[in-house]
Design a protein around this motif. Structure first.
Motif, PDB file in Angstrom:
ATOM      1  N   THR A  83      46.321 -16.621  96.651  1.00 25.12           N
ATOM      2  CA  THR A  83      46.498 -16.376  95.226  1.00 25.12           C
ATOM      3  C   THR A  83      47.914 -15.946  94.887  1.00 25.12           C
ATOM      4  OG1 THR A  83      45.766 -14.145  95.599  1.00 25.12           O
ATOM      5  CG2 THR A  83      44.135 -15.690  94.806  1.00 25.12           C
ATOM      6  N   GLU A  84      48.641 -15.466  95.862  1.00 25.72           N
ATOM      7  CA  GLU A  84      49.939 -14.877  95.552  1.00 25.72           C
ATOM      8  C   GLU A  84      51.103 -15.799  95.857  1.00 25.72           C
ATOM      9  OE1 GLU A  84      51.017 -12.355  94.051  1.00 25.72           O
ATOM     10  OE2 GLU A  84      49.333 -10.998  93.873  1.00 25.72           O
ATOM     11  N   GLU A  92      53.767 -18.081  95.396  1.00 25.37           N
ATOM     12  CA  GLU A  92      54.336 -18.636  94.166  1.00 25.37           C
ATOM     13  C   GLU A  92      55.269 -19.802  94.446  1.00 25.37           C
ATOM     14  OE1 GLU A  92      57.126 -15.559  92.726  1.00 25.37           O
ATOM     15  OE2 GLU A  92      56.292 -14.557  94.481  1.00 25.37           O
ATOM     16  N   GLY A 129      46.318 -11.811  91.136  1.00 22.36           N
ATOM     17  CA  GLY A 129      47.605 -11.662  91.814  1.00 22.36           C
ATOM     18  C   GLY A 129      48.725 -12.304  91.020  1.00 22.36           C
ATOM     19  N   SER A 130      49.929 -11.724  91.141  1.00 26.54           N
ATOM     20  CA  SER A 130      51.069 -12.211  90.359  1.00 26.54           C
ATOM     21  C   SER A 130      51.378 -13.668  90.652  1.00 26.54           C
ATOM     22  CB  SER A 130      52.310 -11.382  90.675  1.00 26.54           C
ATOM     23  OG  SER A 130      52.097 -10.054  90.300  1.00 26.54           O
ATOM     24  N   GLY A 131      51.398 -14.019  91.931  1.00 27.48           N
ATOM     25  CA  GLY A 131      51.693 -15.405  92.305  1.00 27.48           C
ATOM     26  C   GLY A 131      50.691 -16.347  91.659  1.00 27.48           C
ATOM     27  N   GLY A 132      49.426 -15.936  91.690  1.00 29.40           N
ATOM     28  CA  GLY A 132      48.377 -16.728  91.058  1.00 29.40           C
ATOM     29  C   GLY A 132      48.601 -16.851  89.567  1.00 29.40           C
ATOM     30  N   ARG A 149      51.352 -19.307  88.917  1.00 32.75           N
ATOM     31  CA  ARG A 149      50.881 -20.663  89.217  1.00 32.75           C
ATOM     32  C   ARG A 149      49.915 -21.171  88.147  1.00 32.75           C
ATOM     33  NH1 ARG A 149      51.466 -23.988  93.182  1.00 32.75           N
ATOM     34  NH2 ARG A 149      52.872 -22.562  94.214  1.00 32.75           N
ATOM     35  N   GLY A 168      49.855 -10.877  99.202  1.00 35.01           N
ATOM     36  CA  GLY A 168      51.067 -10.933  98.412  1.00 35.01           C
ATOM     37  C   GLY A 168      50.885 -10.058  97.189  1.00 35.01           C
TER      38      GLY A 168
END
Lengths: 277, 310, 341
Positions: free
Chosen positions: B271-272, B274, C64-67, C70, C165
């Protein structure tokens, strides 16, 4: 001679202890979940919508409803496909090479990591349509369910003696009629048991729902919207900083474990009854 | 026979929908493979195969990704779990099919199978909140002060016992796979012809000797298959180990070291991620895992099939 | 009997096909957002009050931030959230808008039983060396020099970091990059970096539990989690050489002294901020919007405008730091310039 008898005793006693070892962990886990879960289980936990962490009295209504909706939809998609597919493997296609390959593939598919199925459904049902939906979650669960049902159906149908079918063929019945009236009737309970066990298997999954049905902070009955589920809620609450959330996560764990154990025991009971007759 | 044409059509139609449903399995599996492959393509292009599986670096900042540690960790946790689970599962199967009185056979069998029904997220939560602290406080210091003192194998028990490590993860995995191995071994034991057993008893063999010299040799392919199936399961387990393995990208130096596996990496970073190459590398790991478990399961299935056909 | 069965199977198949056709329709009025875990409790609290007052649903989920980045890039949600600001070029490329909502601080938690009620003091350099593995024991001379009055044991240090992450890791590692050339050269910053020593734990909660449970560990986590878990935290020497403790005031000070520039979509890092009383490891959390979805964005902006005027109290209750009023005014100007307010 005496030495052999002693070795025999020791070896069999060790076997007894291995069984105890298995039972020990089962009871350990179940009691742990009950112990943490039972204190969380209040009427408000089941009847209320969630509240922000600073407001007490929040519940899991949204997750329970969402979970049921997703599981029921997954069952409606997965069961017909699984039963029909299993029927093909055991009946029409039983002598085809491809059936054996499919049956083997179904077996291996059962062990595909669930998170991968989630990523797959995300790619085909979420990204193209531009939003998460409860329906995508149901499809993900159905994909996990289908191979399980295909294989049990196939197994159950092949237990029906071939002579029964031949008797019906001799009366001039077409194959589909034989399947419906002879084979399904005989294997019905077995298939039903397989379905129950398949539902029990998918309803505990969190990973495939994370990127498909996503989650929803509100109660929703619309499969086109993101939907909450008990498992994703556990995942989120267990990681939060608030005692109240941990309590609710244990409550949700308790509910889901209870549901799954009940389904599994029901399935086992049906199998046992079937084989006793 | 007016209705025969209609019936023929019905039959053809039913054949068609059942065939399509069965065929869907192939479509889905291919679909999963294609999605995994296309998503991991950037990483495959950038790192290749040999380089990817031999590089231990996993550095999202510098965008250098190698799968050596998660792949190694996956194999180590799974094998350790097997080492714990197989003897126990065999013992359970023997106990249920040969030793236990009739009245407790079913309840114990069902109870063991229930272990497989508990969702892995529950195993994870229980592992983190209950088992890991117990391991850190009692079990691991005890092992360290006993087995840790021995020459050679003592090294396996070095390090700070924190409970979040290889041993705890493998223990949980082993509990999860015991029911699979046990139930397949049970099925296999049932296939042993009664004549074989009885003739051995007739020669004056004890129960254990019959089990050891007649039943296990007779079932060894089936048992091996069951072990393979369990291995396949252990390889793909996500949630349960995600909580208790630590996701440290280092080769484990003892049973008390945290490390990582493919699924743990997926659960923690999916999920993280990027950057595209980061996500692609995660998919690449998933693809390798998929191929690996597919191969192991294929072999296991083949072995089980062979015992059944005998 | 067979007809019923056939009928059932048909309807079941029809149902499953029908569902597939229906799926593409636009979702209802609910605004869906996803991203950073750190502001999740606050956004869900705001959303709940907002629903009570206006009847509008805002569904925020922490993936999550990355999610978050995205999902908004792939346009599967109405807004994204990230603890790590995106650079203006990156926003341009992905056609996104960005603004901050609330400030948080990252604190350093330790578990040294010998300390009792006393507080450990660290500076950027020692913190960096601990996480690089260069300082290995608690009685290292460099730590003793910073903590003359403390009884530091000769025990090995176990650093604990986030294994998933996380924006928290991004803020923490960005601080280490700011203060420590070796870290900048060998490790860098990001939502997950290549930690060399220590143990990973999942989530703020994981780190908190870990540190709490295991003696001689050190970890970094969000302020709110440290307060909730009542974990002892360290003081830090900030860029002005002053020893500060983590609190709402020192976080606010860091926000005030950082340059939040609307022209750069508020891209900034608040780490190692220059103020006299600034906590050195602070950061803002951000909202990301898809530029072309004007109508949806207007609804999202309405929600955050409401939160900026009504939500400070619940933010403070949950141990978050609201943005200073002058920053809020800047954000409203930014919305206006984008035609959303």
């Amino acid at each position: 001679m005496r030495k052999r008898k002693i070795i025999n005793k020791i070896a069999l006693t060790i076997c007894f202890f291995t069984a105890l070892w298995g039972l020990f962990w089962l009871f350990f886990i179940i009691f742990d979940v009950i112990q943490h879960g039972i204190t969380a289980l209040t009427p408000s936990l089941i009847l209320n919508d969630p509240t922000p962490p600073d407001v007490p009295g929040g519940g899991l209504k949204h997750a329970i409803i969402g979970h049921l909706l997703i599981t029921i939809t997954a069952t409606l998609i997965g069961v017909p496909i699984g039963v029909l597919g299993g029927t093909f493997l055991a009946e029409y296609g039983r002598n085809w090479r491809v059936s054996r390959i499919i049956s083997f593939l179904a077996d291996t598919m059962v062990s595909v990591p669930a998170i991968i199925v989630g990523a797959f459904v995300y790619a085909i049902l979420v990204k193209p349509f531009g939003h998460f939906s409860g329906f995508a979650g149901a499809v993900a669960l159905a994909i996990i369910m289908i191979p399980v049902i295909v294989r049990t159906t196939e197994n159950m149908l092949s237990l029906i003696p071939w002579t029964l079918r031949e008797a019906a063929f001799a009366l001039g019945a077409p194959y589909y009629k034989v399947i419906f009236q002879i084979v399904y009737r005989g294997a019905g309970m077995g298939i039903f048991t397989g379905i129950i066990l398949a539902i029990a298997r998918v309803t505990g999954e969190a990973a495939p729902l994370l990127f498909t049905s996503f989650n929803n902070a509100f109660t929703s009955y619309d499969l086109r919207e993101p939907l909450a589920s008990l498992t994703v809620t556990i995942f989120q609450y267990a990681m939060g900083p608030y005692e109240e959330w941990h309590r609710q996560a244990w409550g949700a764990s308790f509910l889901i474990t209870l549901l799954i154990l009940a389904l599994t025991l029901l399935g086992r009971y049906l199998i046992k009854r079937r084989f006793r007759h | 026979m007016i209705s025969s044409k209609k019936e023929y059509l019905f039959n053809a139609f039913f054949l068609l929908i059942t065939g399509l449903s069965a065929f869907l399995i192939i479509v889905l599996l291919l679909g999963i493979f294609v999605v995994l492959f296309s998503e991991s393509l950037p990483a495959i292009k950038k790192f290749g195969f040999v380089k990817f599986i031999t590089t231990p670096t996993w550095d999202p900042v510098r965008e250098i990704f190698g799968g050596a540690i998660p792949l190694f960790g996956t194999l180590v946790t799974s094998f350790l779990a097997l080492i714990i689970a197989v003897p126990i599962a065999l013992g359970i199967a023997i106990f249920i099919s040969e030793v236990a009185p009739r009245s407790v056979k079913e309840p114990i069998g069902t109870a063991i199978e229930l272990l497989a029904a508990i969702p892995s997220i529950i195993y994870g939560m229980w592992g983190l909140f209950t088992l890991a602290p117990l391991q850190a406080k009692y079990v691991e210091p005890f092992l360290q002060s006993t087995l840790g003192k021995l020459p050679y194998i003592g090294k396996l028990f070095s390090g700070v016992p924190l409970g979040i490590d290889l041993l705890t993860a493998s223990l949980i995995l082993s509990i999860m796979i015991i029911p699979f191995t046990a139930s397949i071994a049970r099925d296999a034991f049932q296939l042993v012809p009664a004549v074989l057993k009885e003739s051995a008893y007739g020669l004056g063999a004890t129960k254990w000797e019959v089990i050891k010299d007649v039943m296990i040799p007779y079932c060894k392919l089936g048992i091996l298959g069951g072990i393979g199936l369990s291995l396949g399961r252990a390889l793909g387990e996500t949630m349960a180990v995600a909580f208790v393995l630590g996701n440290l990208n280092q080769f484990p130096s003892s049973l008390f070291s945290p490390t990582t596996t493919v699924t743990v990496k997926l659960a923690n970073e999916f999920t993280e991620a990027e950057k595209d190459i980061h996500l692609a590398s995660l998919f690449y790991l998933a693809l390798l895992l998929f191929i690996m478990s597919f191969t192991i399961l294929a072999i296991a299935k083949y072995l089980i099939q062979r015992t059944r056909n005998r | 009997m067979k007809k019923i069965l056939v009928l059932f199977i048909f309807t079941a198949i029809l149902f499953s096909c029908k569902g597939k056709e229906e799926a593409p329709k636009a979702p209802g009025k609910t605004l869906n957002g996803a991203g950073a875990t750190f502001p999740y409790p606050l956004y869900s609290s705001w959303a709940s009050s907002y629903y009570k007052e206006t009847g509008k649903k805002v569904n925020y989920q922490s993936i999550g931030s990355g999610g978050g980045i995205r999902q908004i890039t792939e346009r599967t949600v109405d807004f994204g959230a990230s603890d790590m600001p995106l650079k203006p070029e990156e926003l341009e490329e992905k056609k996104l808008l960005q603004f901050p909502t609330v400030i948080g601080g990252v604190v350093v938690a330790v578990n040294i039983p010998e300390l009792g009620e006393k507080t450990l003091v660290l500076d950027g350099n020692t913190l960096c060396k601990i996480f690089l593995g260069d300082i290995k024991t608690w009685d290292d001379p460099q730590l003793k020099a910073l903590n003359p009055g403390l009884n530091l044991p000769s025990k090995p240090i176990t650093p604990v970091y986030r294994s998933d992450g996380s924006g928290t890791t991004a803020i923490f590692t960005h601080y280490l990059v700011d203060v420590c050339p070796k870290w900048a050269k060998e490790i860098g910053f990001g939502t997950s970096v290549n930690f060399r020593v220590g143990i990973g734990a999942k989530g703020n909660e994981g780190v908190a539990n870990y540190v709490k449970r295991t003696p001689y560990t050190i970890g970094y986590l969000e302020y709110a989690y440290a307060i909730q878990n009542k974990i002892p935290v360290t003081n830090l020497k900030n860029s002005q050489g002053k020893i500060v403790s983590p609190s709402v005031e020192t976080f606010k000070e860091a926000a005030k002294t950082s340059k939040l520039d609307p022209a750069k979509h508020f891209y900034t890092w608040m780490t190692n901020a220059p103020g006299e009383n600034s906590w050195p490891i602070a950061g803002a959390t951000y909202i990301l919007l898809a530029k072309e979805k004007v109508e949806v964005n207007k609804e999202v902006v309405k929600f955050f405008d409401w939160a900026f005027s009504q939500g400070d109290k619940s933010a403070l209750d949950l141990h978050y730091v609201p943005l200073p009023e002058e920053v809020k005014a800047q954000i409203r100007e930014y919305w206006k310039s984008q035609g959303l307010y």
